[in-house]
Write a protein that holds these residues in place. Structure first.
Motif, PDB file in Angstrom:
ATOM      1  N   SER A   1      20.299  26.856 -36.974  1.00 28.44           N
ATOM      2  CA  SER A   1      19.979  28.223 -36.573  1.00 28.44           C
ATOM      3  C   SER A   1      18.833  28.783 -37.412  1.00 28.44           C
ATOM      4  O   SER A   1      17.907  29.408 -36.887  1.00 28.44           O
ATOM      5  CB  SER A   1      21.224  29.098 -36.704  1.00 28.44           C
ATOM      6  OG  SER A   1      20.959  30.411 -36.322  1.00 28.44           O
ATOM      7  N   PHE A   2      18.871  28.539 -38.719  1.00 24.34           N
ATOM      8  CA  PHE A   2      17.806  29.003 -39.595  1.00 24.34           C
ATOM      9  C   PHE A   2      16.481  28.323 -39.238  1.00 24.34           C
ATOM     10  O   PHE A   2      15.429  28.972 -39.176  1.00 24.34           O
ATOM     11  CB  PHE A   2      18.161  28.725 -41.058  1.00 24.34           C
ATOM     12  CG  PHE A   2      17.081  29.108 -42.023  1.00 24.34           C
ATOM     13  CD1 PHE A   2      16.880  30.441 -42.352  1.00 24.34           C
ATOM     14  CD2 PHE A   2      16.257  28.145 -42.578  1.00 24.34           C
ATOM     15  CE1 PHE A   2      15.872  30.804 -43.229  1.00 24.34           C
ATOM     16  CE2 PHE A   2      15.251  28.500 -43.455  1.00 24.34           C
ATOM     17  CZ  PHE A   2      15.057  29.835 -43.785  1.00 24.34           C
ATOM     18  N   ASN A   3      16.520  27.019 -39.002  1.00 22.01           N
ATOM     19  CA  ASN A   3      15.305  26.288 -38.628  1.00 22.01           C
ATOM     20  C   ASN A   3      14.719  26.789 -37.320  1.00 22.01           C
ATOM     21  O   ASN A   3      13.494  26.878 -37.172  1.00 22.01           O
ATOM     22  CB  ASN A   3      15.583  24.789 -38.539  1.00 22.01           C
ATOM     23  CG  ASN A   3      15.786  24.164 -39.898  1.00 22.01           C
ATOM     24  OD1 ASN A   3      15.300  24.666 -40.905  1.00 22.01           O
ATOM     25  ND2 ASN A   3      16.523  23.070 -39.937  1.00 22.01           N
ATOM     26  N   VAL A   4      15.568  27.114 -36.370  1.00 18.37           N
ATOM     27  CA  VAL A   4      15.088  27.637 -35.088  1.00 18.37           C
ATOM     28  C   VAL A   4      14.360  28.958 -35.308  1.00 18.37           C
ATOM     29  O   VAL A   4      13.300  29.199 -34.707  1.00 18.37           O
ATOM     30  CB  VAL A   4      16.263  27.795 -34.090  1.00 18.37           C
ATOM     31  CG1 VAL A   4      15.882  28.653 -32.911  1.00 18.37           C
ATOM     32  CG2 VAL A   4      16.730  26.433 -33.614  1.00 18.37           C
ATOM     33  N   LYS A   5      14.895  29.811 -36.155  1.00 12.29           N
ATOM     34  CA  LYS A   5      14.235  31.093 -36.434  1.00 12.29           C
ATOM     35  C   LYS A   5      12.862  30.886 -37.075  1.00 12.29           C
ATOM     36  O   LYS A   5      11.892  31.558 -36.717  1.00 12.29           O
ATOM     37  CB  LYS A   5      15.119  31.964 -37.320  1.00 12.29           C
ATOM     38  CG  LYS A   5      16.299  32.571 -36.580  1.00 12.29           C
ATOM     39  CD  LYS A   5      17.157  33.388 -37.517  1.00 12.29           C
ATOM     40  CE  LYS A   5      18.263  34.114 -36.790  1.00 12.29           C
ATOM     41  NZ  LYS A   5      19.318  33.262 -36.306  1.00 12.29           N
ATOM     42  N   THR A   6      12.761  29.954 -38.024  1.00 11.29           N
ATOM     43  CA  THR A   6      11.459  29.724 -38.653  1.00 11.29           C
ATOM     44  C   THR A   6      10.468  29.117 -37.670  1.00 11.29           C
ATOM     45  O   THR A   6       9.295  29.495 -37.671  1.00 11.29           O
ATOM     46  CB  THR A   6      11.596  28.813 -39.895  1.00 11.29           C
ATOM     47  OG1 THR A   6      12.202  27.581 -39.522  1.00 11.29           O
ATOM     48  CG2 THR A   6      12.399  29.481 -40.975  1.00 11.29           C
TER      49      THR A   6
END
Length: 159
Positions: A32-37
């Motif tokens: 989820s964090f990687n998708v946001k970045t």
């Protein structure tokens, strides 16, 4: 004595299952964090394209795609939290579904991906980007049409 060994075995299984599920939950949160970045990176990259103003519309593609993907990962994380809760509640009492990490059995207890897209967890992040892109698009096209109107006036001999 056999009951004591069986109880110890169930505790070992419980601990191992919990570790596996916790690792899965961590991985989903990391995704989820990687998708946001990646969302921010790709939107900024598309806005840096030079050319006609239609490139702004391309920025909406990663926004919508990653918004959906992030919501999917959040749904998976919630499903695995249900698996975790089930394991903690029932593992010591029975041996059903040993090491069964398939969260499909809890699908009806978690919101759909589309509902999660518009939940408090994702809407502020992706909604704010959507609003900023819309404002940017409006400003660009408003200035473009204003410039076009000035050019038309100039070509007609007016000031």
């Amino acid at each position: 004595m056999p009951d004591k060994n069986k109880e110890l075995d169930r505790e070992k299984i419980l601990i191992e299952e919990i570790k596996i599920v916790q690792d899965i939950i961590k991985r989903m949160a990391g995704n989820s964090f990687n998708v946001k970045t990646w969302t921010i990176t790709l939107i900024v990259a598309t806005l840096l394209f030079k050319g006609n103003n239609n490139h702004i519309f391309i920025a909406f593609i990663p926004l919508i795609a990653f918004w959906f993907l992030d919501s999917y990962y959040l749904q998976q994380e919630r499903l695995f939290r249900k698996v975790y809760d089930w394991i903690v509640s029932y593992r010591l009492a029975n041996d059903d579904n040993l090491f069964n990490m398939n969260p499909v059995r809890f699908k009806d207890k978690v919101q759909s991906v589309l509902r999660i897209m518009f939940s408090v967890s994702t809407l502020p992040f992706y909604g704010s980007i959507l609003i900023m892109l819309s404002i940017y698009l409006t400003i660009i096209y408003f200035n473009y049409f204003e410039l076009l109107l000035k050019c038309i006036k100039l070509s007609q001999g007016g000031n």
